[in-house]
Design a protein around this motif. Structure first.
Motif, short mmCIF file in Angstrom:
data_model
loop_
_atom_site.label_atom_id
_atom_site.label_comp_id
_atom_site.label_asym_id
_atom_site.label_seq_id
_atom_site.Cartn_x
_atom_site.Cartn_y
_atom_site.Cartn_z
N ALA A 1 44.91 40.18 23.42
CA ALA A 1 45.49 39.59 24.68
C ALA A 1 46.23 40.62 25.60
O ALA A 1 46.62 41.56 24.94
N HIS A 2 46.32 40.26 26.84
CA HIS A 2 47.09 41.14 27.73
C HIS A 2 48.06 40.38 28.77
O HIS A 2 47.84 39.20 29.22
N ASP A 3 49.38 40.70 28.83
CA ASP A 3 50.39 40.49 29.57
C ASP A 3 51.20 41.43 30.09
O ASP A 3 51.44 42.33 29.48
N ILE A 4 51.72 41.32 31.23
CA ILE A 4 52.63 42.33 31.82
C ILE A 4 54.17 42.03 31.09
O ILE A 4 54.66 43.20 31.54
N VAL A 5 54.38 40.99 30.59
CA VAL A 5 55.78 40.77 30.06
C VAL A 5 55.47 41.45 28.57
O VAL A 5 54.86 40.57 27.74
N ASP A 6 56.03 42.39 28.14
CA ASP A 6 55.64 42.68 26.82
C ASP A 6 56.30 41.91 25.64
O ASP A 6 55.63 41.77 24.66
N ASN A 7 57.35 41.38 25.82
CA ASN A 7 57.87 40.50 24.55
C ASN A 7 57.17 39.26 24.57
O ASN A 7 56.77 38.57 23.48
N LYS A 8 56.73 38.75 25.62
CA LYS A 8 55.71 37.49 25.62
C LYS A 8 54.44 37.80 24.92
O LYS A 8 53.89 37.17 23.93
#
Length: 345
Positions: free
Chosen positions: A31-38
């Motif tokens: 998965a990829h997200d720009i919000v690291d903790n999420k």
């Protein structure tokens, strides 16, 4: 083994991940997200790999599920297709017609390109189409659909869903109504006479914290199809709790079909004065709180149909980008209708 990746790790991504993890022959690779903790939290929960760099993930997967905010969809679609991934994107595909033209430039790409118009896969919609095709109510005269929620009251924090960057596509009409706009033409096998569209959009919860809410949380739209059927659609994120639910009422020349989520998995058929109660098929999944009968199952069948399309390299079993663009175009006309009426008053 077909390797999946997910872009965006919000609530809707969790539904996709749960479904994917339970389908044989597929793997949620990352998965990829720009919000690291999420991103880290999501990947720990679903035992998959976090990718901070989107291209690193796209290079390793076969199919990508795009669950990012709506104003990011086009960017992520283009990157995914350029990296030769098959794509399924949450609705709406774009936030305006200009972005839709970018997507149309990719129509000839050989990849499988799907939009998650999952309401087509609801058990109630499948049953309605079966009853209509069996001529149980005669010719359809009118359809009234309502999707009423109270999330504008429950969600106190101002987010991207409330600001203008979504170009109204995250309001009640854009977020909830796009499904119903699609269903109206899907059930009737028709198109919208856009010159007949009339739309009302209002905002009941006008402020969250120090921020002004810039999208609608309640709407109604009316139009006529090219087959002469009258369509009335209501959507709300600011409805009284006792009225919340998903409702369909279809009037035909010989009868009616009705569905209310308050009755669970039951459809009522009235054929020439004879009433019949029809129980929908049992669910594979229990639906989340605040959703209705068969909602989660519709995601399962979306992915089953997607995998069939990937296997056969044909898009006949899925909701295509073109389906999404047609719904987007109608949504744009609805929003413009409201804005024109507002400016003339």
């Amino acid at each position: 083994m077909i390797n999946y990746g997910i872009i965006g790790t919000g609530n809707i991504a969790r539904i996709h991940a749960e479904i994917i993890k339970n389908i044989p022959g597929v793997c949620l690779l990352g998965a990829h997200d720009i919000v690291d903790n999420k991103l880290v939290k999501f990947c720990l929960e679903f035992n998959t790999t976090p990718f901070k760099d989107i291209h690193s993930m796209l290079a390793k997967i076969d199919v990508v599920v795009i669950c990012s905010p709506k104003f990011c969809h086009v960017e992520h679609i283009v990157k995914s297709l350029d990296d030769n991934c098959d794509v399924i994107c949450e609705k709406p595909l774009t936030i305006n017609i200009a972005e839709s033209n970018i997507i149309r430039d990719y129509n000839n790409a050989p990849n499988i390109k799907s939009i998650n118009l999952n309401y087509r896969n609801l058990a109630v919609v499948k049953k309605i189409i079966e009853l209509v095709n069996d001529n149980k109510i005669g010719e359809i005269i009118s359809i009234h659909m309502a999707f009423l929620k109270n999330s504008a009251y429950r969600r106190k924090q101002f987010t991207w869903r409330d600001d203008g960057s979504s170009k109204l596509s995250s309001g009640a009409l854009g977020d909830l109504g796009v499904h119903l706009l699609d269903l109206a033409t899907y059930i009737t096998d028709s198109s919208v006479k856009v010159e007949t569209i009339k739309t009302k959009m209002i905002t009941k919860v006008k402020q969250k914290g120090d921020n002004i809410v810039q999208v609608d949380d309640h709407s109604e739209t009316f139009f006529v199809t090219n087959h002469g059927q009258y369509i009335h659609i209501e959507t709300s994120k600011a409805c009284d709790e006792d009225l919340c639910g998903f409702y369909i009422s279809i009037s035909g020349t010989n009868g009616e079909i009705k569905f209310s989520s308050k009755n669970g998995g039951i459809v009522t058929l009235n054929n020439n004065g004879i009433q019949q109660i029809i129980q929908l098929d049992d669910r594979k999944y229990i639906d989340p709180e605040n959703e209705f009968y068969g909602w989660k199952d519709s995601f399962y069948y979306t992915h089953i149909n997607l995998l069939k399309a990937i296997k056969n390299r044909k898009e006949t079993s899925i909701s295509t980008f073109e389906d999404g663009l047609k719904a987007q175009e109608v949504l744009e006309y609805c929003i413009n209708s409201h804005q024109q009426n507002s400016s003339s008053n």
